[in-house]
Design a protein around this motif. Structure first.
Motif, PDB file in Angstrom:
ATOM      1  N   ILE B   2      32.649  -2.171  20.105  1.00 29.32           N
ATOM      2  CA  ILE B   2      31.232  -2.212  20.475  1.00 29.32           C
ATOM      3  C   ILE B   2      30.834  -0.788  20.860  1.00 29.32           C
ATOM      4  O   ILE B   2      31.404  -0.205  21.772  1.00 29.32           O
ATOM      5  CB  ILE B   2      30.974  -3.185  21.648  1.00 29.32           C
ATOM      6  N   GLU B   4      29.015   2.255  22.469  1.00 31.51           N
ATOM      7  CA  GLU B   4      28.227   2.491  23.681  1.00 31.51           C
ATOM      8  C   GLU B   4      26.975   3.254  23.318  1.00 31.51           C
ATOM      9  O   GLU B   4      27.037   4.382  22.846  1.00 31.51           O
ATOM     10  CB  GLU B   4      29.054   3.277  24.691  1.00 31.51           C
ATOM     11  N   ASP B 100      18.443  -4.395  24.519  1.00 32.62           N
ATOM     12  CA  ASP B 100      19.818  -4.836  24.327  1.00 32.62           C
ATOM     13  C   ASP B 100      20.353  -5.454  25.601  1.00 32.62           C
ATOM     14  O   ASP B 100      19.760  -5.329  26.678  1.00 32.62           O
ATOM     15  CB  ASP B 100      20.716  -3.721  23.776  1.00 32.62           C
ATOM     16  N   TYR B 101      21.467  -6.149  25.444  1.00 32.53           N
ATOM     17  CA  TYR B 101      22.058  -6.887  26.559  1.00 32.53           C
ATOM     18  C   TYR B 101      23.571  -6.907  26.355  1.00 32.53           C
ATOM     19  O   TYR B 101      24.049  -7.206  25.257  1.00 32.53           O
ATOM     20  CB  TYR B 101      21.511  -8.323  26.560  1.00 32.53           C
ATOM     21  N   SER B 102      24.295  -6.527  27.408  1.00 33.68           N
ATOM     22  CA  SER B 102      25.753  -6.499  27.301  1.00 33.68           C
ATOM     23  C   SER B 102      26.380  -7.550  28.200  1.00 33.68           C
ATOM     24  O   SER B 102      25.876  -7.808  29.308  1.00 33.68           O
ATOM     25  CB  SER B 102      26.297  -5.133  27.735  1.00 33.68           C
ATOM     26  N   PHE B 103      27.476  -8.104  27.759  1.00 32.96           N
ATOM     27  CA  PHE B 103      28.234  -9.055  28.580  1.00 32.96           C
ATOM     28  C   PHE B 103      29.704  -8.663  28.536  1.00 32.96           C
ATOM     29  O   PHE B 103      30.261  -8.425  27.466  1.00 32.96           O
ATOM     30  CB  PHE B 103      28.065 -10.476  28.036  1.00 32.96           C
ATOM     31  N   VAL B 104      30.321  -8.582  29.712  1.00 30.37           N
ATOM     32  CA  VAL B 104      31.770  -8.369  29.797  1.00 30.37           C
ATOM     33  C   VAL B 104      32.307  -9.371  30.804  1.00 30.37           C
ATOM     34  O   VAL B 104      31.747  -9.524  31.893  1.00 30.37           O
ATOM     35  CB  VAL B 104      32.106  -6.934  30.269  1.00 30.37           C
ATOM     36  N   LYS B 105      33.368 -10.089  30.409  1.00 28.24           N
ATOM     37  CA  LYS B 105      33.921 -11.124  31.301  1.00 28.24           C
ATOM     38  C   LYS B 105      34.602 -10.476  32.495  1.00 28.24           C
ATOM     39  O   LYS B 105      35.252  -9.464  32.361  1.00 28.24           O
ATOM     40  CB  LYS B 105      34.925 -11.984  30.506  1.00 28.24           C
TER      41      LYS B 105
END
Lengths: 105, 105
Positions: B2, B4, B100-105
């Motif tokens: 992904i 940056e 945009d939108y980011s997701f990290v567990k």
């Protein structure tokens, strides 16, 4: 696999993701979401490739049709399950297609 | 995988393609193009997946940096070879990332 889209402008949701290990229910849901999206007004189609890493691009007529899709009740449950279980990380980009160019041999 | 990217707006070139059978020289050129793009001002990176079907998304600061890349002499030769030899068909979409939108567990 290449979605037939009308002349620009239109929208693309670019979704890039890394899948987690526990994929129980993932394939069924992904398949169901593909079917469900087709019922939405303003949906043009989806291009997706991937295994562990996934790129998924869906094409839409306008912002309104994307918002209606985002807020679909069944899709909202799938989005929650995606965060809880199926995705390690992802990035979603809402983009406006301004120009396009096709080539066929 | 992904890329940056800074806060929107920025640009994405969405390239979806079906590869032909004769791929002589393709891998070397693809690798070289990835290196060459890095030297270009305004280049943010590339996400790509695929085998026979390929999705390749490169991210750019603005229209000017994309045009400079398109007109790079070595890249122009690669584009010509792509049409002559490596691709059955492709579609290229120039799009402006608005959110945009980011997701990290």
């Amino acid at each position: 696999m290449i979605v037939e889209t009308p002349s620009p402008p239109y929208y693309a949701i670019i979704f890039t993701a890394l899948l987690a290990d526990d994929l129980e229910g993932y394939e069924e849901t992904a398949k169901r979401m593909r079917e469900l999206a087709k019922d939405h007004e303003g949906y043009y189609g989806m291009e997706d490739i991937g295994d562990k890493w996934e790129i998924n691009i869906s094409y839409w007529r306008d912002l309104e049709s994307m918002i209606a899709w985002k807020q679909n009740a069944e899709h909202m449950i799938a989005q929650e399950n995606g965060k809880k279980q199926w995705y390690e990380c992802f990035k979603m980009r809402i983009s406006k297609v301004e120009r396009d160019y096709s080539f066929v041999k």
